[in-house]
Scaffold this active site. Structure first.
Site, PDB file in Angstrom:
ATOM      1  N   ASP A   1      28.885 -12.986  30.198  1.00 43.93           N
ATOM      2  CA  ASP A   1      28.484 -14.187  29.466  1.00 43.93           C
ATOM      3  C   ASP A   1      27.804 -13.800  28.157  1.00 43.93           C
ATOM      4  O   ASP A   1      27.358 -12.657  27.968  1.00 43.93           O
ATOM      5  CB  ASP A   1      27.539 -15.046  30.312  1.00 43.93           C
ATOM      6  CG  ASP A   1      28.236 -15.632  31.535  1.00 43.93           C
ATOM      7  OD1 ASP A   1      29.470 -15.848  31.455  1.00 43.93           O
ATOM      8  OD2 ASP A   1      27.560 -15.857  32.554  1.00 43.93           O
TER       9      ASP A   1
ATOM     10  N   HIS B   1      34.873 -11.657  27.847  1.00 49.37           N
ATOM     11  CA  HIS B   1      34.147 -12.894  28.159  1.00 49.37           C
ATOM     12  C   HIS B   1      34.524 -13.446  29.527  1.00 49.37           C
ATOM     13  O   HIS B   1      33.851 -14.359  30.041  1.00 49.37           O
ATOM     14  CB  HIS B   1      34.429 -13.939  27.076  1.00 49.37           C
ATOM     15  CG  HIS B   1      33.325 -14.929  26.899  1.00 49.37           C
ATOM     16  ND1 HIS B   1      32.150 -14.893  27.637  1.00 49.37           N
ATOM     17  CD2 HIS B   1      33.198 -16.006  26.060  1.00 49.37           C
ATOM     18  CE1 HIS B   1      31.369 -15.883  27.269  1.00 49.37           C
ATOM     19  NE2 HIS B   1      31.981 -16.585  26.313  1.00 49.37           N
TER      20      HIS B   1
END
Length: 454
Positions: free
Chosen positions: A429, A425
């Site tokens: 995204d 992450h």
């Protein structure tokens, strides 16, 4: 007699001189009692000074020629850049005769095991590294004394011919039967008058039965320890490194396998006949992943923590996880974007066969920009895979089960598979991860998406 001896000595000197100059018609055969060191097998000539005054002195003159290449030292093969050292496990011992290309030892590295064969026929003279010792590339391993021929295989022992059986003698008369052993007490005659005391219910045995072992009643509880091999240590280190470095997040989806199963059932025979390969489901997911990676290049990228830069790769190398008795290995299929289904299936079969035989080279597992792990072959319904660093994402496949799903407002039973995408992450995204996984879902459910580039 003296003149004859001088003639023989002079003839011998001329023959020896011609032999050393290479003009001797006898070739490389030496004279009786004399060993010479001349020929292509010996890079340096050893000169001998022989007193030709007496042929009898020459007759008993001897010398020993030792070839410099008789004893050789075998070193550790060069490792890949990502491998620094390995542990040695010896297959042979000092004094063992080995043939050319016969495995002498095995070096277990972080990624695979490297077999070190004998470069020639010979006998092992010394082991320069203890069993379990750590070695680097180019480390001397053992010395080998070369021999001319391969060691002869031991012939199976010949079974001796059965001896002539003598006629059996007449059986002797059986001994008289032994007297039976009393196992019970003789019956006690009942008295005519009833006894004044209470009767005995049963006669107690003279010996008590053996007690059962205490361990059998309680059950055995034990434990033992085994040292982690280098591959398992490396797997543990990399998984913990991924957990500590990456901000891992997992998104899920489900894939309707109806169309891909129908396509496989319709074309598997023709595919096998043309390519000599079985058409499986892994090639569909590998090709769909390559298609999705081209659409979402950030999933194919990686963060360089040293320079704080994002490295985008223009090539697609997909690692496919393969379970082996030694642990999980991830050989790499390179340039997947240029392959078709047949190329992918062929490469998967070759790498899988090498992995099962423990023949994967370190180069087969170097690199990789994305990983696919198929836990469905073991019946896994659901799971969250862990990223294979330094990659940024991994796709987890699972087992196919028939489930009721809503299709066009109706409930139908379809073969369904859960898929999971774990991603870093820090770089990817949620929108990009979900879009990437939906691309894979669309390409697997309808392969025409790949043809139309939709």
């Amino acid at each position: 007699m003296l003149s004859r001896s001088r003639c023989v000595s002079r003839a011998f000197s001329r023959s020896l001189s011609a032999f050393q100059k290479g003009n001797c018609p006898l070739g490389r055969r030496s004279l009786p009692g004399v060993s010479l060191c001349r020929g292509p097998g010996y890079p340096d000539n050893r000169k001998m000074v022989i007193n030709s005054g007496s042929v009898f002195r020459v007759r008993f003159f001897q010398t020993t020629a030792v070839c410099k290449n008789d004893v050789i030292t075998v070193q550790t093969p060069a490792f890949a850049e990502s491998v620094t050292e390995g542990d040695v496990r010896w297959e042979k011992a000092v004094g063992d005769a080995v043939a050319e290309d016969e495995v002498v030892c095995e070096i277990e590295t972080d990624k695979t095991s490297v077999q070190v064969p004998s470069p020639a026929n010979g006998i092992i003279e010394a082991l320069l590294v203890p069993d379990g010792g750590k070695v680097e590339g180019g480390t001397p391993l053992f010395t080998l004394r070369k021999t001319g021929a391969a060691p002869a295989k031991a012939k199976p022992a010949e079974t001796p011919a059965p001896a002539h059986k003598a006629e059996p003698a007449a059986p002797a008369a059986p001994p008289p039967p032994a007297a039976p052993v009393l196992t019970q007490m003789p019956p006690v005659p009942s008295p005519s008058q009833p006894p004044s005391s209470k009767p005995v219910s049963a006669i107690k045995p003279t010996a008590a039965p053996p007690l059962a072992e205490a361990g059998a009643a309680k059950g055995l509880r034990s434990e033992h320890r085994e040292k982690m091999n280098r591959m398992r240590q490396r797997i543990a280190q990399r998984l913990k490194e991924a957990q500590n470095t990456c901000a891992m997040l997992t998104t899920f989806n489900e894939v309707d396998m109806s169309n891909i199963q129908e396509m496989r059932a319709r074309h598997k025979d023709a595919f096998l006949k043309k390519h000599n390969l079985k058409l499986g489901f892994m090639s569909a997911f590998v090709k769909a992943s390559a298609f999705a990676l081209q659409e979402q290049p950030v999933v194919n990228a990686v963060i360089d923590d040293a320079t704080k830069e994002v490295v985008y790769r223009d090539y697609i190398d997909i690692s496919v996880a393969v379970a082996t008795p030694r642990g999980l290995v991830v050989p790499v299929i390179r340039n997947v974007e240029t392959m078709n289904y047949a190329d992918i299936e062929r490469t998967i079969n070759e790498l899988g066969e090498k992995a099962r035989k423990n023949e994967l080279a370190i180069e087969d597992m170097d690199g990789g920009t994305f990983t696919i792990s198929n836990g469905g072959v073991f019946g896994s319904l659901f799971g969250t895979p862990i990223i294979n660093p330094p990659q940024s994402a991994i796709l987890g496949m699972h087992a196919i089960f028939d489930r009721p799903v809503a299709v066009g407002g109706k409930v139908e039973v379809r073969p369904m598979m859960y898929v999971a995408l774990t991603y870093d992450h820090r770089l990817i995204d949620g929108r990009e991860a979900v879009t990437f996984l939906r691309k894979i879902k669309a390409a697997v459910e309808d392969p025409r998406v790949l043809l139309l580039d939709l």
